[in-house]
Design a protein around this motif. Structure first.
Motif, mmCIF file in Angstrom:
data_model
loop_
_atom_site.group_PDB
_atom_site.id
_atom_site.type_symbol
_atom_site.label_atom_id
_atom_site.label_comp_id
_atom_site.label_asym_id
_atom_site.label_seq_id
_atom_site.Cartn_x
_atom_site.Cartn_y
_atom_site.Cartn_z
ATOM 1 N N ARG A 38 -14.743 12.169 4.207
ATOM 2 C CA ARG A 38 -14.183 10.652 5.082
ATOM 3 C C ARG A 38 -15.256 10.909 6.336
ATOM 4 N N ARG A 78 0.614 -1.028 -0.057
ATOM 5 C CA ARG A 78 0.010 0.101 0.339
ATOM 6 C C ARG A 78 0.708 0.948 0.191
ATOM 7 N N SER A 116 -7.753 10.593 -8.130
ATOM 8 C CA SER A 116 -7.842 10.608 -7.307
ATOM 9 C C SER A 116 -9.253 10.990 -6.859
ATOM 10 N N THR A 172 -9.383 14.563 1.343
ATOM 11 C CA THR A 172 -8.283 13.557 2.076
ATOM 12 C C THR A 172 -7.640 13.426 4.090
ATOM 13 N N GLU A 173 -8.436 12.454 4.524
ATOM 14 C CA GLU A 173 -8.005 12.992 5.697
ATOM 15 C C GLU A 173 -6.961 13.114 6.818
ATOM 16 N N TRP A 174 -5.445 13.538 5.943
ATOM 17 C CA TRP A 174 -4.310 14.292 6.081
ATOM 18 C C TRP A 174 -4.912 13.888 7.685
ATOM 19 N N SER A 221 0.414 10.198 1.626
ATOM 20 C CA SER A 221 0.549 9.940 -0.181
ATOM 21 C C SER A 221 1.100 11.046 -0.697
ATOM 22 N N PHE A 259 -13.221 5.141 -3.372
ATOM 23 C CA PHE A 259 -11.112 4.802 -3.660
ATOM 24 C C PHE A 259 -10.662 5.410 -4.996
ATOM 25 N N LYS A 265 -5.136 9.563 -1.206
ATOM 26 C CA LYS A 265 -5.295 9.256 0.342
ATOM 27 C C LYS A 265 -4.258 9.713 1.111
#
Ligand code: UDX
Length: 434
Positions: free
Chosen positions: A413, A152, A333, A387-389, A327, A257, A324
């Motif tokens: 998210r 991953r 995306s 994006t769940e930073w 990354s 996804f 995600k």
């Protein structure tokens, strides 16, 4: 052992470094001289936690080198093929041109009695075909093994050094011994080592990714039902996930996804099944893909609703465009595609991402990119967390409310605490959550 690794993208660079870590002597070969130069200096041209350190330690130890010359494979015993298999430009099938070119080049440059190990994700049947080509080019001496990779992004080093399983597809069981020797350390630590035929090995990879994609689309379908009924998808996922047969992982509802693997792998799988006349067996994957893309439309629709129907001229803060967190990859995306759709519908889109901004800018240069979440939030009519930073999960709702023009947030998210955001005055919408 002396190993070569052909292709030094996410997969190849990580594999090369991990093999050096396991004690092998490794040369990474790539046609791109800039990549070779950067990697030789211990620099990684993409963001992957821990990889630069691992590469630097082994370029320093001398166990890991990089070259743009395929001739460097001549004194290696085993050659790993780690090149990309992207979606073809004119069809949903996989583009195998890099794999074909790598095997052809190897056949000309390697010692003919050595072993080629394919790691790239390929349509079932590819290994059998490549084996025939390789044998012909080497007077029947070269051997081929298929050893799919399950890493991953964001956990690439960990997944390569400590994989859940090692799968090798062979046409002669003796070849499995060569691969077992390479992974001796991991096998002795208890990693399951499965020897199969080529087709099964190829299928393990695409079947695993299809299952993961199906789990995500399943929970996203449930999120629609939750929205319609007032139920809560996060509690639902938790409750069904407590059944060990189902499991909680990969049941996070949201905008769906993306990335360089799941979307293109399920499409290539469907295309291959169609070719083989068994397309009907994978008809459900078409639905998985459709549901996944529908989440992007739902996000755009929710944005319009939160803006009282009008996107035109609205200033929207987009928090996160990587496919995600952890990354810098924006391939397929969902976040970036939602940002672009909102822009096309007339919104003023202000984008921040801790790592992926530069890649996103290359893909969609017309959006407005800023260097901090604060800048993106300033005077926003709508805030969209896509994006769940961690830095977005940690946002303080009270302070953030003071920065924006209107306290309305879409949590794509489902990671913010809805209650505390509402208490701080926000209109909060998640995906299938109350
Ligand atoms: C995936 C597979 O996990 C890996 O085994 C394979 O080798 C390559 O493809 P990766 O593409 O790195 O890895 O990402 P992954 O962590 O699987 O996430 C894929 C996408 O699914 C991301 O966009 C993520 O945000 C999304 N996702 C994941 C969800 O929407 N919900 C979830 O519950 C899990």
């Amino acid at each position: 052992m002396r190993l070569s690794v052909i292709g030094t993208g996410y997969l190849g660079a990580t594999h090369a470094a991990a093999m050096a870590e396991l004690g092998h002597e490794v040369v990474g070969v790539d046609a791109d001289p800039r990549k070779v130069e950067a990697l030789s200096r211990g620099e990684v041209p993409f963001y992957e936690p821990g990889l630069a350190e691992l590469i630097a330690s082994h370029t320093a130890s001398g166990r890991l080198t990089f070259s743009e010359d395929i001739g460097a494979v001549a004194d290696c015993d085993v050659h790993f093929v780690c090149v990309g298999t992207p979606q073809a430009s004119a069809s949903p099938a996989a583009d195998l041109s890099q794999v074909d070119a790598a095997v052809e080049a190897l056949a000309k440059s390697m010692r003919p009695d050595t072993v080629v190990v394919g790691k790239s994700t390929v349509p079932v049947g590819t290994a059998q075909r490549l084996r025939a080509e390789l044998r012909e080019a080497t007077a029947g001496q070269a051997r081929l093994v298929w050893n799919p990779e399950f890493l991953r992004e964001g956990f690439a080093v960990e997944d390569t050094l400590r994989p859940d399983r090692i799968v090798v597809g062979v046409d002669d069981d003796r070849d499995a011994e060569v691969v077992a020797d390479i992974y001796r350390t991991q096998i002795s630590q208890g990693t399951p080592f499965l020897v199969t035929d080529y087709a099964t090995a190829e299928l393990v990879k695409v079947a695993a990714n299809s299952f993961l994609a199906t789990k995500i689309s399943f929970i996203n379908a449930m999120s629609e039902i939750c929205d319609a009924t007032g139920a809560d998808v996060t509690t639902l996922a938790h409750a069904i996930g407590l059944d060990e047969r189902i499991g909680r992982r990969f049941l996070r509802a949201g905008i769906g996804f993306g990335g360089g693997c799941l979307p293109k792998d399920i499409r290539a799988f469907m295309a291959r099944a169609d070719e083989m006349g068994v397309g009907e067996s994978l008809a459900f994957l078409r639905e998985v893909d459709r549901l996944n893309l529908q989440q992007r439309d739902t996000a755009v629709r929710m944005a319009a609703e939160l803006l009282d129907g009008s996107l035109t001229g609205a200033r929207i803060a987009i928090l996160g465009v990587a496919f995600k967190p952890d990354s810098d990859d924006v391939r397929d995306s969902p976040a970036l595609s939602i940002a672009a759709a909102l822009h096309l519908k007339g919104a003023e889109v202000v984008v921040h991402d801790p790592r992926a901004g530069a890649n996103a800018q290359r893909a969609y240069p017309t959006l407005n990119y800023v260097d901090s979440a604060d800048e993106a939030l300033r005077d926003a009519d709508l805030t969209m967390l896509l994006t769940e930073w961690q830095e977005y999960r940690d946002l303080d709702p009270t302070r953030t409310a003071e920065q924006v023009a209107r306290p309305a947030v879409f949590d794509g998210r489902n990671v913010l605490d809805a209650e505390s955001w509402r208490r701080a005055g926000w209109t909060y919408r998640g995906v299938g959550v109350r």
